[in-house]
Design a protein around this motif. Structure first.
Motif, PDB file in Angstrom:
ATOM      1  N   LYS A 355       0.848  -1.186   0.000  1.00 50.09           N
ATOM      2  CA  LYS A 355       0.000   0.000   0.000  1.00 50.09           C
ATOM      3  C   LYS A 355       0.890   1.244   0.000  1.00 50.09           C
ATOM      4  O   LYS A 355       1.892   1.299   0.715  1.00 50.09           O
ATOM      5  CB  LYS A 355      -0.911   0.025   1.232  1.00 50.09           C
ATOM      6  CG  LYS A 355      -1.838  -1.172   1.357  1.00 50.09           C
ATOM      7  CD  LYS A 355      -2.880  -1.206   0.251  1.00 50.09           C
ATOM      8  CE  LYS A 355      -3.880  -2.349   0.467  1.00 50.09           C
ATOM      9  NZ  LYS A 355      -4.893  -2.398  -0.596  1.00 50.09           N
ATOM     10  N   LYS A 356       0.515   2.223  -0.806  1.00 48.75           N
ATOM     11  CA  LYS A 356       1.288   3.453  -0.906  1.00 48.75           C
ATOM     12  C   LYS A 356       0.669   4.514  -0.009  1.00 48.75           C
ATOM     13  O   LYS A 356      -0.509   4.852  -0.166  1.00 48.75           O
ATOM     14  CB  LYS A 356       1.338   3.919  -2.358  1.00 48.75           C
ATOM     15  CG  LYS A 356       2.057   2.924  -3.268  1.00 48.75           C
ATOM     16  CD  LYS A 356       2.101   3.385  -4.699  1.00 48.75           C
ATOM     17  CE  LYS A 356       2.846   2.370  -5.564  1.00 48.75           C
ATOM     18  NZ  LYS A 356       2.910   2.790  -6.987  1.00 48.75           N
ATOM     19  N   TYR A 379       4.288  -1.346   3.226  1.00 56.47           N
ATOM     20  CA  TYR A 379       3.974  -0.010   2.745  1.00 56.47           C
ATOM     21  C   TYR A 379       5.135   0.609   1.979  1.00 56.47           C
ATOM     22  O   TYR A 379       6.305   0.357   2.286  1.00 56.47           O
ATOM     23  CB  TYR A 379       3.617   0.910   3.923  1.00 56.47           C
ATOM     24  CG  TYR A 379       2.412   0.452   4.694  1.00 56.47           C
ATOM     25  CD1 TYR A 379       1.133   0.832   4.317  1.00 56.47           C
ATOM     26  CD2 TYR A 379       2.537  -0.387   5.805  1.00 56.47           C
ATOM     27  CE1 TYR A 379       0.014   0.405   5.018  1.00 56.47           C
ATOM     28  CE2 TYR A 379       1.436  -0.821   6.514  1.00 56.47           C
ATOM     29  CZ  TYR A 379       0.172  -0.422   6.112  1.00 56.47           C
ATOM     30  OH  TYR A 379      -0.931  -0.842   6.797  1.00 56.47           O
ATOM     31  N   ASP A 442      -0.860   8.082  -7.056  1.00 56.19           N
ATOM     32  CA  ASP A 442      -1.132   6.661  -6.829  1.00 56.19           C
ATOM     33  C   ASP A 442      -1.212   6.309  -5.349  1.00 56.19           C
ATOM     34  O   ASP A 442      -1.152   5.135  -4.979  1.00 56.19           O
ATOM     35  CB  ASP A 442      -0.060   5.801  -7.508  1.00 56.19           C
ATOM     36  CG  ASP A 442       1.349   6.135  -7.022  1.00 56.19           C
ATOM     37  OD1 ASP A 442       1.513   7.135  -6.299  1.00 56.19           O
ATOM     38  OD2 ASP A 442       2.286   5.392  -7.374  1.00 56.19           O
ATOM     39  N   SER A 443      -1.377   7.314  -4.486  1.00 55.58           N
ATOM     40  CA  SER A 443      -1.459   7.053  -3.046  1.00 55.58           C
ATOM     41  C   SER A 443      -2.735   6.288  -2.710  1.00 55.58           C
ATOM     42  O   SER A 443      -3.827   6.636  -3.161  1.00 55.58           O
ATOM     43  CB  SER A 443      -1.433   8.366  -2.258  1.00 55.58           C
ATOM     44  OG  SER A 443      -0.238   9.076  -2.476  1.00 55.58           O
ATOM     45  N   ASP A 444      -2.589   5.248  -1.908  1.00 53.61           N
ATOM     46  CA  ASP A 444      -3.759   4.521  -1.403  1.00 53.61           C
ATOM     47  C   ASP A 444      -4.311   5.174  -0.146  1.00 53.61           C
ATOM     48  O   ASP A 444      -5.518   5.131   0.117  1.00 53.61           O
ATOM     49  CB  ASP A 444      -3.385   3.067  -1.081  1.00 53.61           C
ATOM     50  CG  ASP A 444      -2.933   2.300  -2.307  1.00 53.61           C
ATOM     51  OD1 ASP A 444      -3.714   2.214  -3.262  1.00 53.61           O
ATOM     52  OD2 ASP A 444      -1.794   1.791  -2.309  1.00 53.61           O
ATOM     53  N   GLY A 467      -6.269   9.136  -2.210  1.00 59.25           N
ATOM     54  CA  GLY A 467      -6.441   7.973  -1.336  1.00 59.25           C
ATOM     55  C   GLY A 467      -7.293   8.326  -0.127  1.00 59.25           C
ATOM     56  O   GLY A 467      -7.712   9.470   0.066  1.00 59.25           O
ATOM     57  N   ARG A 468      -7.554   7.337   0.681  1.00 62.00           N
ATOM     58  CA  ARG A 468      -8.379   7.528   1.883  1.00 62.00           C
ATOM     59  C   ARG A 468      -7.596   8.320   2.919  1.00 62.00           C
ATOM     60  O   ARG A 468      -6.410   8.044   3.155  1.00 62.00           O
ATOM     61  CB  ARG A 468      -8.787   6.173   2.443  1.00 62.00           C
ATOM     62  CG  ARG A 468      -9.867   6.256   3.523  1.00 62.00           C
ATOM     63  CD  ARG A 468     -10.291   4.882   3.986  1.00 62.00           C
ATOM     64  NE  ARG A 468     -11.482   4.935   4.815  1.00 62.00           N
ATOM     65  CZ  ARG A 468     -12.043   3.909   5.419  1.00 62.00           C
ATOM     66  NH1 ARG A 468     -11.511   2.688   5.261  1.00 62.00           N
ATOM     67  NH2 ARG A 468     -13.128   4.038   6.157  1.00 62.00           N
ATOM     68  N   SER A 488     -14.148   5.289   2.647  1.00 65.37           N
ATOM     69  CA  SER A 488     -13.246   4.692   1.664  1.00 65.37           C
ATOM     70  C   SER A 488     -13.637   5.033   0.237  1.00 65.37           C
ATOM     71  O   SER A 488     -12.856   4.843  -0.692  1.00 65.37           O
ATOM     72  CB  SER A 488     -13.212   3.170   1.840  1.00 65.37           C
ATOM     73  OG  SER A 488     -14.520   2.626   1.754  1.00 65.37           O
ATOM     74  N   LYS A 490     -14.540   7.604  -2.948  1.00 69.24           N
ATOM     75  CA  LYS A 490     -13.850   8.807  -3.413  1.00 69.24           C
ATOM     76  C   LYS A 490     -14.639  10.090  -3.172  1.00 69.24           C
ATOM     77  O   LYS A 490     -14.119  11.193  -3.327  1.00 69.24           O
ATOM     78  CB  LYS A 490     -13.542   8.683  -4.916  1.00 69.24           C
ATOM     79  CG  LYS A 490     -12.528   7.600  -5.264  1.00 69.24           C
ATOM     80  CD  LYS A 490     -11.135   8.010  -4.845  1.00 69.24           C
ATOM     81  CE  LYS A 490     -10.103   7.008  -5.326  1.00 69.24           C
ATOM     82  NZ  LYS A 490      -8.728   7.398  -4.933  1.00 69.24           N
ATOM     83  N   ILE A 559      -6.583  -0.471   7.104  1.00 73.30           N
ATOM     84  CA  ILE A 559      -6.150  -0.472   5.702  1.00 73.30           C
ATOM     85  C   ILE A 559      -6.294  -1.854   5.082  1.00 73.30           C
ATOM     86  O   ILE A 559      -6.750  -1.997   3.941  1.00 73.30           O
ATOM     87  CB  ILE A 559      -4.699   0.025   5.603  1.00 73.30           C
ATOM     88  CG1 ILE A 559      -4.624   1.514   5.976  1.00 73.30           C
ATOM     89  CG2 ILE A 559      -4.136  -0.215   4.208  1.00 73.30           C
ATOM     90  CD1 ILE A 559      -3.223   2.055   6.071  1.00 73.30           C
TER      91      ILE A 559
END
Length: 736
Positions: A355-356, A379, A442-444, A467-468, A488, A490, A559
């Motif tokens: 996960k990013k 991560y 691309d962040s999660d 991301g969240r 979670s 968007k 997460i």
């Protein structure tokens, strides 16, 4: 036996000779220090080997076992040994010894003495039963666990392969199945102290900590008949090192030439001897008084705890200019460079997808969260912070190399630390208080921990995030940890400022929250060095660590355990009790309703909590066919033009409820406002009223008259009136 034995020794002897696997026994040595008893030990062979009385690999149905019992136990260990011709090369879990010496099986994971003291002699004897039975049935090595690397009992230092370069290089050379003998470049350094062993670092790139250069000699052999055996030999000097090299020579598993580095024209042992002789002759030119020889051996399966089948066995070899000397050789423990795979293996029972995570803030809280999550190997980090490491950061910051970091950007220091662990990371020095925030697309996940209201506001004004969003804070000298999690999905149906408003509303009824928010000494201005002071909170690192650890675990679970999209936010509060225990209180935050209206030529945003919306609809349904209503409470931010409605309250006792009208005593509304302000320390207050209509309709003249009166009597920038109109909630505007 004529010698009187110590009572403890006699008890140990009796228990051994009376063990149910022992057929007969005899004492073969008894001196001033120890007793050795030899026993005929019954072994359970496989069913196909019972008639022969011996297994295919040479384990007998009855094995002679000697128990070495020291009189000074537990200062010295009680150990079993096997016959000299026991097939030592066929099995793992054997301690190194000379080929003409007895075989010492390794029957416990911990030291034998520790096992004995914890479990007793009976369990130790059972351990030997199991070891011999599994050897006889060829089950000592479990392929699912991996190949057991060679273990030496005289390790005298360490060898760190910083980026796992040796394994990568050896794998590449073995894949070629031949080599010209060219050495790849190794940057080696060592630290050797007068009373400490050598510590070797090796890397193909400059790692910035070089002390003294040292030559690294890699010896790479192909898969062969020898690499499928166990070389349980001691290595203490040059001759034994050459013998060890010879034990690794076997019939190659490939048809091409034998791979031997540094010189393929000879066997491994011959090449190594020639190389060391040359180094001996040039000793005066050597800065180091030795070199490092590293054997790279491809085993049939992956090593235990590793992700490669190549076993790395390093030795520190002392050099000498004197003819006929047999200089010392010291086995070094091989330490593979940090990697995400290693971190994951020791953190989880299964592999995780990476996960990013973008960290907004790298202060005391942010650094501890980032380092703890990085250590899981799950991560990839992007660290955003423009701040520099200051002296007061030493009290609580997650970085460990403190004392040398003052003035460096925190983001760089954190990135450098996790890079050393093999964790992918990047950093930027963005001013998070600016309204033009940019994040990796691309962040999660985004984790905000700055404790800065302007940062929270900027995040709340952004339409969509990559991301969240998670927000973390500590209150009341770490008596309460705060974790707000946006939905979670968007669409951000609940934002972090909505959740913060809910927190203050909860404080009116919950003394734990109230005490942490309002009744602990908070931030103080501290003078730290020259120039302007820094604002920091007085609390010990122990308290901070306790709350941060609990919050980090909650984030990690959120997460990886949240799979379905949700439009609800979450609020989690952890309370640090006086006995240092942690208690959690968690709340699900339903979606926020957003309305926009105009007053005094200014646009206002009204954010109505899901709880308030649900209350209005529920009371409207319950009171039909009458109209109903009550007060709405929350807070107003005049600077940003935002109004937060956190709760819709039930009607007052003397309210008028009828099919055509709802009215109330405004004095009661002001009395309620005083109580709300007192219970929330002024953070939450009455911001207006709400009422229902039976059928969809426009605001009545009474509605507008009441709103005008409220606006005059309440000292607020604006007073809000909401109307629950069928299935919708509307705002009654002042200017119409």
């Amino acid at each position: 036996m004529d010698k009187d034995l110590p009572t403890a020794t006699e008890e140990i002897l009796n228990q051994i000779i009376n063990h149910d696997r022992v057929n007969k026994s005899q004492v073969i040595l008894c001196d001033e220090n120890r007793l050795i008893v030899e026993c005929d030990w019954q072994v359970n062979l496989g069913s196909r080997d019972v008639a022969k009385g011996i297994s295919n690999k040479g384990v007998k149905a009855t094995e002679p076992v000697c128990w070495h019992i020291p009189f000074d136990f537990p200062s010295s260990p009680i150990l079993p040994s096997l016959r000299k011709d026991f097939p030592r090369t066929c099995f793992p879990h054997i301690n190194p010894s000379q080929s003409n010496d007895v075989v010492w099986p390794c029957i416990t994971e911990s030291s034998v003495t520790s096992f004995l003291l914890a479990n007793g002699l009976s369990q130790l004897l059972t351990q030997l039963d199991s070891w011999l039975d599994r050897a006889a049935q060829d089950r000592l090595m479990v392929e699912e666990q991996g190949w057991e690397p060679i273990i030496f009992n005289n390790y005298g230092g360490s060898f760190t392969d910083v980026n796992s370069d040796l394994i990568s290089f050896a794998a590449t050379e073995l894949a070629k199945q031949s080599t010209k003998g060219d050495l790849f470049t190794l940057t080696g350094s060592y630290e050797a102290f007068s009373e400490r062993p050598p510590h070797i670092l090796v890397s193909t790139e400059d790692i910035g900590v070089m002390k003294s250069s040292i030559e690294i000699i890699p010896v790479i052999l192909p898969g062969s008949s020898a690499s499928s055996l166990f070389q349980n030999l001691p290595v203490r000097n040059r001759k034994e090192l050459i013998s060890f090299a010879a034990s690794l020579e076997g019939t190659p598993n490939v048809s091409s030439e034998v791979i031997v580095i540094p010189k393929p024209d000879f066997t491994a042992s011959e090449s190594l001897k020639l190389k060391l002789d040359r180094l001996d002759s040039s000793l005066s030119k050597q800065k180091a008084q030795g070199c490092v020889v590293v054997f790279c051996i491809p085993r049939p399966i992956e090593l235990i705890g590793g992700n490669s089948n190549i076993e790395i066995i390093p030795f520190f070899v002392r050099l000498t200019s004197e003819q006929g000397r047999n200089p010392q050789v010291i086995p070094l423990s091989y330490i593979q460079g940090g990697s995400r795979d290693v971190l994951q293996k020791v953190s989880h029972h299964h592999n995780r997808d990476i996960k990013k995570v973008a960290f907004l803030g790298a202060g005391s809280v942010g650094s501890k969260l980032a380092l703890s999550l990085a250590r899981t190997g799950s991560y990839a980090l992007h660290i955003m912070d423009k701040g520099e490491f200051r002296p007061h950061n030493m009290a609580r910051h997650g970085l460990t190399n403190i004392g040398r970091c003052e003035g460096w950007p925190k983001a760089i220091l954190l990135k450098s630390t996790v890079d050393n662990w093999g964790v992918s990371s990047s950093c930027s020095f963005e001013d998070l208080s600016k309204n033009s925030l940019t994040f990796p697309e691309d962040s999660d996940v985004l984790i905000e921990s700055t404790g800065n209201e302007l940062v929270s506001y900027n995040l709340a004004t952004i339409g969509q995030l990559p991301g969240r969003l998670y927000q973390v804070g500590l209150y009341g000298q770490s008596t309460m940890g705060y974790l707000a999690i946006e939905p979670s999905s968007k669409n951000r149906e609940v934002k972090i400022d909505d959740i913060e408003s809910v927190l203050y509303t909860l404080a009116m009824q919950d003394p734990d929250i109230t005490n942490s928010l309002f009744f602990h000494k908070g931030a103080e201005r501290q003078i730290v060095g020259h120039g302007c002071s820094s604002e920091t909170t007085i609390m010990p690192d122990t308290a901070l660590n306790l709350c941060c650890a609990a919050i980090t675990e909650k984030i990690d679970k959120s997460i990886y355990q949240t799979s379905e999209l949700t439009d609800h936010g979450e609020l989690h509060l952890c309370f640090r009790e006086e006995d240092s225990s942690i208690n959690w209180k968690s709340y699900s935050i339903p979606p926020t309703t957003t309305l926009v209206f105009k007053h005094d030529n200014r646009h206002w945003d009204i954010r109505i909590s899901g709880a308030a919306t649900n209350t209005m609809f529920a009371l409207q349904k319950a009171k039909r066919p009458k109209e109903t209503g009550g007060a709405i409470i929350g807070r107003i931010c005049e600077l940003t033009g935002r109004i937060f409605v956190t709760e819709a309250l039930m009607p007052f006792e003397q309210s008028v409820e009828s099919p055509v009208e709802f009215s109330f005593n405004q004095t009661q509304l002001h009395d309620l406002d005083c109580k709300i302000r007192e219970s929330s320390q002024g953070q939450i207050y009455v911001i207006g009223t709400w009422h229902s209509h039976i059928t969809p309709s426009l605001p009545s003249d009474l509605d507008r008259k009441t709103l005008k009166e409220l606006n005059s009597s309440f000292n607020l920038p604006v007073t809000v009136m909401l109307m629950c109109n069928g299935k919708d909630i509307l705002v009654v505007e002042h200017d119409r």
